[in-house]
Design a protein around this motif. Structure first.
Motif, PDB file in Angstrom:
ATOM      1  N   LEU A   1      -2.820   4.521  -7.498  1.00 36.50           N
ATOM      2  CA  LEU A   1      -3.688   5.292  -6.608  1.00 36.50           C
ATOM      3  C   LEU A   1      -2.932   6.409  -5.825  1.00 36.50           C
ATOM      4  N   HIS A   2      -1.482   6.389  -5.560  1.00 34.31           N
ATOM      5  CA  HIS A   2      -0.967   7.513  -5.155  1.00 34.31           C
ATOM      6  C   HIS A   2      -0.825   8.664  -5.833  1.00 34.31           C
TER       7      HIS A   2
ATOM      8  N   LEU B   1      -1.883  -1.403 -12.749  1.00 36.16           N
ATOM      9  CA  LEU B   1      -2.740  -2.293 -11.794  1.00 36.16           C
ATOM     10  C   LEU B   1      -2.442  -3.664 -11.958  1.00 36.16           C
TER      11      LEU B   1
ATOM     12  N   ASN C   1      -4.570  -5.802   5.775  1.00 32.12           N
ATOM     13  CA  ASN C   1      -4.698  -4.078   5.286  1.00 32.12           C
ATOM     14  C   ASN C   1      -4.881  -3.320   6.727  1.00 32.12           C
TER      15      ASN C   1
ATOM     16  N   GLY D   1      -8.161   0.034   3.134  1.00 35.06           N
ATOM     17  CA  GLY D   1      -7.076  -0.345   2.620  1.00 35.06           C
ATOM     18  C   GLY D   1      -5.783   0.032   3.645  1.00 35.06           C
TER      19      GLY D   1
ATOM     20  N   ASN E   1      -4.501   9.991  -5.389  1.00 35.15           N
ATOM     21  CA  ASN E   1      -4.988  10.463  -4.221  1.00 35.15           C
ATOM     22  C   ASN E   1      -5.105  11.891  -3.779  1.00 35.15           C
TER      23      ASN E   1
ATOM     24  N   MET F   1       0.414  -0.202  -6.177  1.00 32.40           N
ATOM     25  CA  MET F   1      -0.554   0.971  -5.848  1.00 32.40           C
ATOM     26  C   MET F   1      -0.126   2.371  -6.370  1.00 32.40           C
TER      27      MET F   1
ATOM     28  N   TRP G   1       0.718  -1.229  -0.194  1.00 38.00           N
ATOM     29  CA  TRP G   1      -0.018  -0.206  -0.134  1.00 38.00           C
ATOM     30  C   TRP G   1       0.851   1.269   0.038  1.00 38.00           C
TER      31      TRP G   1
ATOM     32  N   THR H   1      -7.522  -6.817 -11.142  1.00 32.25           N
ATOM     33  CA  THR H   1      -7.901  -6.042 -10.022  1.00 32.25           C
ATOM     34  C   THR H   1      -9.533  -5.348 -10.197  1.00 32.25           C
TER      35      THR H   1
END
Length: 252
Positions: free
Chosen positions: A40-41, A193, A103, A79, A44, A37, A30, A197
């Motif tokens: 996603l970073h 990804l 998680n 997460g 974010n 990830m 994570w 996913t």
């Protein structure tokens, strides 16, 4: 700190056991901004800014380092805590729940190392709803497309919002463009990804979310698409909701 074990919960309610097991296996990645990830970073900051700005408008908050002081926030499907930690730094009292127990362990450890107090629990939103728990702000970001029963999940999320509170949702639209970009492109061509996913048939249209919200007496009052600009290698808000989109809803 929560003690983790690696068995996935049984498939019941909104829990998809296969999805939980997959995220359990990925949990230790994570906080690796260059790992699985990494997308996603990059994504974010856009989510955080949207949430922060909507909360400021709704609750009449002044922008500042502690602008969310006193607000209770629930992050459903938290997460590793990528949303929880920035919101806690803004002063919110944050609770993060996730059925993938690894998680929770990873998120708890990272928060401890960061000097943040965040209540992480290996629970489901249905459990919190059944217990009568409520929060000023409820987040279910990039979770809807992974649950087994969307209507029950949305109903449970609505139930844990305090009167006058807000519910934020983010997910993927079920369009051919989303299939091409979010699955074929992101998972198979670019490798952003891990393959598998997402499942296109579990993507949710805005109309479907609107209906599920209406069934619980909620209404979306703002929405936005989120698009990727390859030239800037950055995500931004957009009126294009054909792939990624976010919305915020309140009780009617």
């Amino acid at each position: 700190m929560t003690t983790a074990h690696h068995s996935a919960p049984p498939s019941h309610g909104t829990i998809d056991a296969a999805e939980v097991a997959r995220f359990d296996r990925m949990a230790k990645t994570w906080w690796d901004a260059t790992g699985p990830m990494r997308t996603l970073h990059k994504f974010n900051p856009v989510r955080i800014a949207y949430i922060r700005d909507q909360l400021g408008l709704h609750f009449g908050l002044d922008a500042g380092p502690s602008m969310l002081d006193g607000l209770s926030v629930l992050d459903v499907g938290c997460g590793g805590g990528l949303l929880c930690e920035p919101l806690a730094r803004l002063g919110a009292h944050v609770t993060g729940i996730d059925p993938a127990t690894t998680n929770i362990t990873v998120a708890s450890l990272h928060a401890e190392q960061s000097g943040l107090e965040i209540a992480y629990q290996p629970r489901t939103v249905e459990e919190l709803a059944a217990a009568g728990e409520q929060f000023d702000v409820v987040l279910a970001m990039e979770v809807v497309e992974h649950v087994a029963d969307v209507d029950l999940f949305i109903a449970s999320c609505c139930q844990v919002v305090k009167p006058g509170g807000l519910l934020f949702l983010a997910t993927l639209n079920r369009t051919m463009k989303a299939f091409a970009l979010a699955i074929v492109g992101a998972e198979y061509v670019l490798g952003w990804l891990p393959r598998g996913t997402h499942q296109w048939d579990k993507f949710v249209t805005p109309d479907e979310l609107d209906q599920a919200l209406a069934d619980s007496g909620f209404e979306a009052f703002d929405d936005s698409g989120v698009v990727y600009n390859p030239l800037r290698d950055a995500w931004s808000l957009s009126r294009d909701m054909s792939v990624n989109y976010m919305l915020v809803a309140k009780r009617v």
